[in-house]
Design an enzyme around this catalytic site. Structure first.
Site, mmCIF file in Angstrom:
data_model
loop_
_atom_site.group_PDB
_atom_site.id
_atom_site.type_symbol
_atom_site.label_atom_id
_atom_site.label_comp_id
_atom_site.label_asym_id
_atom_site.label_seq_id
_atom_site.Cartn_x
_atom_site.Cartn_y
_atom_site.Cartn_z
ATOM 1 N N ASN A 119 0.854 -1.191 0.000
ATOM 2 C CA ASN A 119 0.000 0.000 0.000
ATOM 3 C C ASN A 119 0.894 1.246 0.000
ATOM 4 O OD1 ASN A 119 -1.475 2.250 1.001
ATOM 5 N ND2 ASN A 119 -3.092 0.867 1.660
ATOM 6 N N HIS B 150 1.059 6.071 1.856
ATOM 7 C CA HIS B 150 1.870 6.931 2.718
ATOM 8 C C HIS B 150 2.962 7.671 1.959
ATOM 9 C CE1 HIS B 150 -0.354 4.955 5.910
ATOM 10 N NE2 HIS B 150 -0.051 6.023 6.616
ATOM 11 N N HIS C 228 -5.613 3.648 -1.737
ATOM 12 C CA HIS C 228 -6.946 3.990 -1.225
ATOM 13 C C HIS C 228 -7.296 5.396 -1.706
ATOM 14 C CE1 HIS C 228 -9.651 4.258 2.659
ATOM 15 N NE2 HIS C 228 -10.318 4.557 1.545
ATOM 16 N N ARG D 104 -9.463 8.043 -1.070
ATOM 17 C CA ARG D 104 -10.417 8.441 -0.025
ATOM 18 C C ARG D 104 -11.319 9.562 -0.529
ATOM 19 N NH1 ARG D 104 -9.038 6.797 5.443
ATOM 20 N NH2 ARG D 104 -10.670 8.258 5.997
ATOM 21 N N ARG E 179 -7.111 12.783 0.756
ATOM 22 C CA ARG E 179 -6.036 13.295 1.628
ATOM 23 C C ARG E 179 -4.653 12.810 1.203
ATOM 24 N NH1 ARG E 179 -7.043 9.996 7.250
ATOM 25 N NH2 ARG E 179 -9.076 10.973 7.108
ATOM 26 N N GLU F 41 -8.635 0.451 -2.897
ATOM 27 C CA GLU F 41 -9.549 0.515 -1.744
ATOM 28 C C GLU F 41 -10.449 1.720 -1.932
ATOM 29 O OE1 GLU F 41 -7.209 0.841 1.770
ATOM 30 O OE2 GLU F 41 -6.092 -0.977 1.350
ATOM 31 N N THR G 291 -8.230 3.486 8.384
ATOM 32 C CA THR G 291 -9.452 2.681 8.444
ATOM 33 C C THR G 291 -9.519 1.964 9.792
ATOM 34 O OG1 THR G 291 -9.017 2.314 6.107
ATOM 35 C CG2 THR G 291 -10.823 1.068 7.087
ATOM 36 N N GLU H 293 -10.996 -9.377 2.843
ATOM 37 C CA GLU H 293 -9.742 -8.999 3.489
ATOM 38 C C GLU H 293 -10.029 -8.872 4.977
ATOM 39 O OE1 GLU H 293 -7.319 -5.931 1.719
ATOM 40 O OE2 GLU H 293 -6.326 -5.526 3.631
ATOM 41 N N HIS I 276 -3.774 -4.547 7.661
ATOM 42 C CA HIS I 276 -3.881 -3.426 8.602
ATOM 43 C C HIS I 276 -2.962 -3.652 9.809
ATOM 44 C CE1 HIS I 276 -5.773 0.389 9.527
ATOM 45 N NE2 HIS I 276 -5.407 0.089 10.749
HETATM 46 N N1 PXP Z 1 -5.762 -3.102 3.940
HETATM 47 C C1 PXP Z 1 -6.750 -2.192 4.055
HETATM 48 C C2 PXP Z 1 -8.123 -2.568 3.616
HETATM 49 C C3 PXP Z 1 -6.483 -0.897 4.544
HETATM 50 O O1 PXP Z 1 -7.482 -0.005 4.646
HETATM 51 C C4 PXP Z 1 -5.167 -0.561 4.900
HETATM 52 C C5 PXP Z 1 -4.859 0.822 5.381
HETATM 53 O O2 PXP Z 1 -5.051 1.717 4.346
HETATM 54 C C6 PXP Z 1 -4.170 -1.545 4.749
HETATM 55 C C7 PXP Z 1 -4.511 -2.800 4.292
HETATM 56 C C8 PXP Z 1 -2.748 -1.265 5.082
HETATM 57 O O3 PXP Z 1 -2.617 -0.988 6.442
HETATM 58 P P1 PXP Z 1 -1.234 -0.504 7.037
HETATM 59 O O4 PXP Z 1 -0.907 0.802 6.406
HETATM 60 O O5 PXP Z 1 -1.502 -0.405 8.506
HETATM 61 O O6 PXP Z 1 -0.215 -1.562 6.701
#
Ligand code: PXP
Length: 263
Positions: free
Chosen positions: A6, A9, A42, A44, A48, A69, A100, A150, A214
């Site tokens: 992901n 960030h 994602h 959003r 953001r 996402e 999330t 998931e 997550h």
């Molecule tokens: N999976 C989903 C559905 C999420 O919403 C997120 C956070 O955006 C992640 C995975 C990744 O989470 P993390 O950034 O805590 O590794």
């Protein structure tokens, strides 16, 4: 296990200055070279971090499949239907949250989620639902005709963190755990592991493909691997820990280190 990285960030850092650095497109090949199998982003409602032009560019330039996402917001579902990522993962979204915070409430949003799944699937996008690891959510996911679930690993990750770290700063979800003794936390972590395992086994038995995500990181992934091995969780989506590590070692190496830890 499939590793979805992901990259939200990276966009968070870019948006701190509203410039085009770090460039998300540069990240795509580094994730691939590090052994990542999928790009996860994602979009959003508040934009953001990932913005519409990122979505289009990432779909065009990524050689890896893209897992988008998104919430059930009609505008974003329509956008996804036009741009057609490989997969759409429906997640709950609240404006004020830092990230999330929990799985989808499928019971109270059944009709709207069913309608959005139909739209996405009619556009040849496979659909995943981000859910808490419990029987009701899995059975409803099946009824909703999802391809994937998931499983939200946040409870597991928070408990692991409480038991294994010296916490200097904590978020609200961890604050709530502070009232428990070490023994109680251990029991809760054990329960969280079993919830994930039993949920994955149930999901697989119903023909759903099972992922997790997550709060997974370089420490807790070892325990998570054991759960995944026993219950056939076939994919993880990991963001914050990999991007945080990439600041010190570079993105390719941060991805490779996670890849090497995964079963
Ligand atoms: N999976 C989903 C559905 C999420 O919403 C997120 C956070 O955006 C992640 C995975 C990744 O989470 P993390 O950034 O805590 O590794």
């Amino acid at each position: 296990m499939v590793l979805g990285v992901n990259i939200d960030h990276i966009a968070v850092l870019r948006e701190a200055r509203k410039v085009n650095s770090p460039n998300l497109i540069d990240a795509l090949s580094l994730v691939e070279r590090g052994g990542g199998d999928q790009i996860t982003i994602h979009l959003r409602e508040d934009r953001r971090h990932i913005v519409d032009s990122d979505l289009e560019a990432i779909i065009n330039f990524s050689v890896l499949p893209v897992n988008l996402e998104l919430s059930v917001n009609s505008e974003i579902i329509n956008l996804a239907s036009q741009i057609r990522p490989h997969r759409a993962t429906i997640v709950p979204e609240k404006r004020a949250e830092v990230t999330t915070e929990g799985g989808l409430d499928l019971k109270n949003n059944f009709d709207v989620i069913r309608e959005k799944i139909e739209i996405l699937k009619n556009n040849d996008i496979e659909v995943s639902l981000f859910i808490d690891p419990n029987v009701e959510s899995i059975e409803l996911s099946k009824k909703l005709n999802a391809d994937w679930i998931e499983l939200h690993t946040g409870t597991f990750a928070n408990l692991y963190l409480m038991l294994n770290s010296n916490l200097s700063r904590t978020d609200h979800s961890i604050d709530e755990l502070k009232k428990f003794s070490r023994k109680e936390l251990e029991q809760k972590l054990d329960r969280a592991c079993r919830d994930l395992e039993e949920s994955a086994i149930l999901g697989n038995s119903l023909g759903l493909k099972v992922a997790g995500g997550h709060g997974l990181n370089y420490q807790n992934i070892k325990l998570f691997n054991n759960i995944a091995k026993r219950s056939h969780i076939r994919e993880v989506n990991i963001g914050q820990s990999i991007v945080a590590r990439s600041i010190f070692v570079g993105l390719e190496k941060a991805v490779r280190e996670m890849r090497e830890l995964l079963i």
